[in-house]
Write a protein that holds these residues in place. Structure first.
Motif, mmCIF file in Angstrom:
data_model
loop_
_atom_site.group_PDB
_atom_site.id
_atom_site.type_symbol
_atom_site.label_atom_id
_atom_site.label_comp_id
_atom_site.label_asym_id
_atom_site.label_seq_id
_atom_site.Cartn_x
_atom_site.Cartn_y
_atom_site.Cartn_z
ATOM 1 N N HIS A 140 18.042 -14.303 0.576
ATOM 2 C CA HIS A 140 19.006 -13.627 1.448
ATOM 3 C C HIS A 140 18.353 -13.343 2.793
ATOM 4 C CE1 HIS A 140 21.597 -10.308 2.855
ATOM 5 N NE2 HIS A 140 22.523 -10.788 2.043
ATOM 6 N N LEU A 141 19.142 -13.444 3.881
ATOM 7 C CA LEU A 141 18.599 -13.220 5.219
ATOM 8 C C LEU A 141 18.082 -11.790 5.391
ATOM 9 C CD1 LEU A 141 18.206 -14.918 7.761
ATOM 10 C CD2 LEU A 141 20.355 -14.010 8.627
ATOM 11 N N GLY A 142 18.722 -10.841 4.704
ATOM 12 C CA GLY A 142 18.231 -9.459 4.760
ATOM 13 C C GLY A 142 16.856 -9.337 4.137
ATOM 14 N N ASN A 143 16.620 -10.081 3.033
ATOM 15 C CA ASN A 143 15.287 -10.092 2.427
ATOM 16 C C ASN A 143 14.275 -10.729 3.360
ATOM 17 O OD1 ASN A 143 16.232 -8.902 0.093
ATOM 18 N ND2 ASN A 143 16.564 -10.836 -0.969
ATOM 19 N N VAL A 144 14.693 -11.778 4.063
ATOM 20 C CA VAL A 144 13.795 -12.432 5.021
ATOM 21 C C VAL A 144 13.351 -11.437 6.078
ATOM 22 C CG1 VAL A 144 13.623 -14.211 6.815
ATOM 23 C CG2 VAL A 144 14.728 -14.746 4.642
ATOM 24 N N ARG A 145 14.272 -10.588 6.523
ATOM 25 C CA ARG A 145 13.907 -9.580 7.517
ATOM 26 C C ARG A 145 12.813 -8.643 6.975
ATOM 27 N NH1 ARG A 145 16.214 -3.878 9.793
ATOM 28 N NH2 ARG A 145 14.726 -3.810 11.496
ATOM 29 N N THR A 146 12.980 -8.207 5.720
ATOM 30 C CA THR A 146 11.972 -7.328 5.114
ATOM 31 C C THR A 146 10.622 -8.022 5.040
ATOM 32 O OG1 THR A 146 13.585 -6.093 3.801
ATOM 33 C CG2 THR A 146 11.325 -6.111 3.000
ATOM 34 N N PHE A 147 10.595 -9.232 4.508
ATOM 35 C CA PHE A 147 9.326 -9.951 4.371
ATOM 36 C C PHE A 147 8.722 -10.268 5.733
ATOM 37 C CE2 PHE A 147 11.620 -11.527 0.399
ATOM 38 C CZ PHE A 147 11.067 -10.536 -0.399
ATOM 39 N N MET A 148 9.569 -10.505 6.732
ATOM 40 C CA MET A 148 9.089 -10.783 8.088
ATOM 41 C C MET A 148 8.400 -9.551 8.673
ATOM 42 S SD MET A 148 11.397 -12.463 11.133
ATOM 43 C CE MET A 148 11.900 -13.862 10.117
ATOM 44 N N SER A 149 8.960 -8.388 8.400
ATOM 45 C CA SER A 149 8.350 -7.148 8.901
ATOM 46 C C SER A 149 6.972 -6.936 8.292
ATOM 47 C CB SER A 149 9.258 -5.954 8.572
ATOM 48 O OG SER A 149 10.510 -6.066 9.226
ATOM 49 N N PHE A 150 6.832 -7.193 6.994
ATOM 50 C CA PHE A 150 5.536 -6.984 6.354
ATOM 51 C C PHE A 150 4.558 -8.129 6.642
ATOM 52 C CE2 PHE A 150 8.181 -3.995 3.964
ATOM 53 C CZ PHE A 150 7.392 -2.857 4.130
ATOM 54 N N ASP A 151 5.089 -9.284 6.985
ATOM 55 C CA ASP A 151 4.220 -10.362 7.469
ATOM 56 C C ASP A 151 3.555 -9.936 8.774
ATOM 57 O OD1 ASP A 151 3.295 -13.258 7.456
ATOM 58 O OD2 ASP A 151 4.426 -13.250 9.333
ATOM 59 N N MET A 152 4.304 -9.255 9.641
ATOM 60 C CA MET A 152 3.752 -8.754 10.895
ATOM 61 C C MET A 152 2.698 -7.673 10.631
ATOM 62 S SD MET A 152 5.738 -6.898 14.049
ATOM 63 C CE MET A 152 6.079 -5.456 13.027
ATOM 64 N N VAL A 153 2.972 -6.773 9.683
ATOM 65 C CA VAL A 153 1.995 -5.737 9.320
ATOM 66 C C VAL A 153 0.708 -6.393 8.815
ATOM 67 C CG1 VAL A 153 1.504 -3.847 7.711
ATOM 68 C CG2 VAL A 153 3.750 -3.993 8.823
ATOM 69 N N PHE A 154 0.861 -7.361 7.938
ATOM 70 C CA PHE A 154 -0.275 -8.111 7.393
ATOM 71 C C PHE A 154 -1.073 -8.766 8.519
ATOM 72 C CE2 PHE A 154 -1.390 -12.173 4.826
ATOM 73 C CZ PHE A 154 -2.614 -11.658 4.450
ATOM 74 N N ARG A 155 -0.365 -9.418 9.438
ATOM 75 C CA ARG A 155 -1.009 -10.108 10.548
ATOM 76 C C ARG A 155 -1.798 -9.122 11.428
ATOM 77 N NH1 ARG A 155 0.753 -15.111 12.409
ATOM 78 N NH2 ARG A 155 2.194 -16.229 11.041
ATOM 79 N N TYR A 156 -1.181 -7.967 11.718
ATOM 80 C CA TYR A 156 -1.864 -7.029 12.619
ATOM 81 C C TYR A 156 -3.103 -6.427 11.963
ATOM 82 C CZ TYR A 156 -2.866 -3.290 15.860
ATOM 83 O OH TYR A 156 -3.519 -2.471 16.750
ATOM 84 N N LEU A 157 -3.005 -6.044 10.711
ATOM 85 C CA LEU A 157 -4.167 -5.482 10.018
ATOM 86 C C LEU A 157 -5.318 -6.480 9.985
ATOM 87 C CD1 LEU A 157 -2.377 -3.657 7.052
ATOM 88 C CD2 LEU A 157 -3.444 -2.578 9.052
ATOM 89 N N LYS A 158 -4.999 -7.749 9.754
ATOM 90 C CA LYS A 158 -6.030 -8.783 9.779
ATOM 91 C C LYS A 158 -6.589 -8.939 11.189
ATOM 92 C CE LYS A 158 -5.079 -12.723 7.757
ATOM 93 N NZ LYS A 158 -6.236 -13.029 6.894
ATOM 94 N N HIS A 159 -5.702 -8.886 12.179
ATOM 95 C CA HIS A 159 -6.120 -9.079 13.569
ATOM 96 C C HIS A 159 -7.152 -8.044 14.011
ATOM 97 C CE1 HIS A 159 -5.999 -9.745 17.888
ATOM 98 N NE2 HIS A 159 -5.615 -8.484 18.061
ATOM 99 N N ILE A 160 -6.974 -6.800 13.567
ATOM 100 C CA ILE A 160 -7.924 -5.767 14.002
ATOM 101 C C ILE A 160 -9.122 -5.654 13.063
ATOM 102 C CG2 ILE A 160 -6.200 -4.458 15.292
ATOM 103 C CD1 ILE A 160 -6.053 -2.482 12.996
ATOM 104 N N GLY A 161 -9.275 -6.619 12.172
ATOM 105 C CA GLY A 161 -10.521 -6.718 11.428
ATOM 106 C C GLY A 161 -10.526 -6.222 10.006
ATOM 107 N N TYR A 162 -9.376 -5.771 9.500
ATOM 108 C CA TYR A 162 -9.342 -5.353 8.099
ATOM 109 C C TYR A 162 -9.368 -6.573 7.177
ATOM 110 C CZ TYR A 162 -8.243 -0.407 8.911
ATOM 111 O OH TYR A 162 -8.293 0.914 9.266
ATOM 112 N N LYS A 163 -10.005 -6.431 6.034
ATOM 113 C CA LYS A 163 -9.882 -7.408 4.964
ATOM 114 C C LYS A 163 -8.727 -6.931 4.084
ATOM 115 C CE LYS A 163 -14.669 -8.971 4.971
ATOM 116 N NZ LYS A 163 -15.912 -9.174 4.185
ATOM 117 N N VAL A 164 -7.659 -7.714 4.073
ATOM 118 C CA VAL A 164 -6.420 -7.286 3.430
ATOM 119 C C VAL A 164 -6.165 -8.113 2.176
ATOM 120 C CG1 VAL A 164 -3.959 -6.827 3.741
ATOM 121 C CG2 VAL A 164 -5.502 -6.764 5.722
#
Length: 493
Positions: free
Chosen positions: A44-68
């Protein structure tokens, strides 16, 4: 290279109802669990929005050096209709309707889920466990809950005793619901007579004779409860207490509430420090609903083959549209909104593509270091992508001024600007570099493919006049159709 020690992140914690400074359990490491899809239909497109938001969270945490360690599950059993403890398993029902094996349903829609997320440029999670792959862990978890006095077996099914749990714990603390109110508002439902109380939820369900998906257990041949699956998988890979649990707002109750109760009953500890919930996606101001027809799936949005939108939109434009709203806000998907996002997206891409052409000056007329810090401040404030994008547009304006010789940057500042723009646009927001010409090519290809299909239908109907007209009109426009044994392709002159 960014250092996580240099950043203070604030996360809105659904449990406390306020922003809190993020302090990981283990310095430098983050454990994050997000509830994945139940694979019984196209994502569902609404689910895609949720996963997209947490993909961004994942990306940012990795970007600033966290091992996630990012765990996102696949629910391939045990999720009953209407999120209830009675009724039919969603996957089993789909298999029965289509007269195929349940695992064929699982395979088909898991592949669809992965394909859609790949199209939108998602990073894969660290671990993607399945419910059916963790039946043993779930059975052991149920045993512990029973031994601790919070579960009971009736006729081969096992239920969680919410009232007993609430005597020493607080059921409802995440969703801010009181058990007394739940009792008052509960209707007597058919099929719940086995339970001590209607609020109790299933840990294990005995399978009816016609139920295909079943596993042996100490209580019966059956299948696990939907809520139990996430508790078993999250704690197996992240520990009894981990940093972040995410999901859609619709999962807060009862799913996440039950997860908390199960963990506290079994482990004696609260499972998650920071609960994050992405809000709903609406379509033209109304809730998406298959029954009312107010819905569009990802493929329809990407292809333009739908009744709601004037054109097709690229995956990056849709990602950009999503990032222009806080993950905690209701997002209204409209044609006007996507058109505006598309214009903004290409304006940003044009600026980034002009970066390499800029010439450094001897002085800087813009404080790049201060601007860079503002970008990080935005993401550190509960992953505020809309504010980040505003700063990226501020830089885009600067790039145009430098190009027109109305501003200048030293070579050092110019390099910082390039690195920061690219890092936030592509690494953090997950966009891909596209130009308007790329989109035009995609549109041409889609339009010609449609005409090829219409020509094939005309030939099948022996309407050779229309078939020849389509071929000749395209040739006059410089588009040559090439018929071969594997179908029809086209080339441009």
């Amino acid at each position: 290279m960014q250092r996580h020690q240099d950043h203070t992140i604030q996360i809105y914690n659904s449990l406390s109802g306020k922003k809190e400074i993020f302090k990981p359990i283990e310095a430098g490491y983050v454990g994050m669990y997000v509830c994945g899809p139940t694979v019984y239909s196209n994502v569902h497109l609404g689910n895609v929005r949720t996963f997209m938001s947490f993909d961004m969270v994942f990306r940012y945490l990795k970007h600033i050096g966290y091992k996630v360690r990012y765990v996102r599950n696949i629910t391939d059993a045990g999720h009953l209709e209407n999120d209830a403890d009675v009724g039919e398993d969603k996957i089993t029902k789909k298999a029965r309707l289509e007269q195929i094996e349940p695992m064929e349903v699982v395979q088909r829609y898991t592949v669809d889920f992965h394909n859609v997320l790949h199209t939108f440029n998602f990073l894969p999670p660290s671990i993607e466990p399945t419910a059916t792959g963790h039946i043993i862990e779930q059975i052991e978890l149920i045993k512990t809950i029973i031994n601790n006095g919070f579960g009971y077996e009736v006729n081969g099914s096992v239920y969680f005793d919410v009232h007993k749990f609430n005597e020493t714990n607080e059921y409802g603390k995440l969703s801010k619901r009181k058990l007394e109110d739940l009792i008052h508002n509960t209707r007597a439902l058919e099929g719940q007579s086995d339970k001590k109380n209607p609020q109790d939820f299933a840990l294990w369900k005995k399978a009816e004779p016609q139920h295909i998906m079943r596993w042996p257990s100490p209580w019966s041949d059956g299948f696990p409860g939907w809520h139990l699956e996430c508790t078993a998988m999250s704690t197996k890979y992240l520990g009894d207490n981990f940093d972040i649990h995410g999901g859609g707002m619709d999962l807060k109750f009862p799913h996440h509430e039950c997860e908390i109760a199960q963990s506290e009953a079994a482990k004696g500890t609260s499972p998650v420090n920071y609960w994050m919930h992405a809000n709903m996606l609406q379509l033209n101001g109304q809730r998406m609903s298959k029954t009312t027809g107010n819905t569009v799936n990802p493929d329809e949005l990407l292809s333009g083959n739908n009744k709601f939108f004037s054109k097709a939109y690229s995956p990056s434009v849709i990602r950009f549209f999503n990032a222009q709203s806080s993950y905690r806000s209701v997002l209204d998907l409209t044609d006007d909104g996507l058109l505006a996002s598309e214009k903004g997206f290409f304006r940003l891409m044009d600026a980034i593509n002009n970066l390499d052409e800029l010439k450094a000056g001897t002085t800087s007329t813009f404080n790049v270091s201060e601007w860079k810090q503002k970008c990080y401040d935005a993401m550190n404030d509960d992953f505020n992508a809309p504010i980040l994008i505003a700063h990226l547009f501020e830089a885009a304006k600067l790039i145009n001024q430098i190009k027109d010789n109305n501003a200048s940057l030293t070579s050092e500042d110019l390099e910082i600007l390039k690195q920061t723009m690219n890092a936030f646009t592509f690494d953090v927001l997950g966009l891909k570099n596209e130009t308007k010409s790329d989109t035009s090519t995609d549109k041409l290809s889609g339009a010609v493919d449609l005409l090829i299909q219409l020509r094939q239908e005309a030939r099948a109907n022996k309407d050779f006049a229309l078939s020849d007209k389509i071929r000749d009109e395209l040739a006059a426009k410089g588009i040559q159709l090439n018929d071969g044994k594997d179908g029809t392709t086209f080339s441009t002159n």
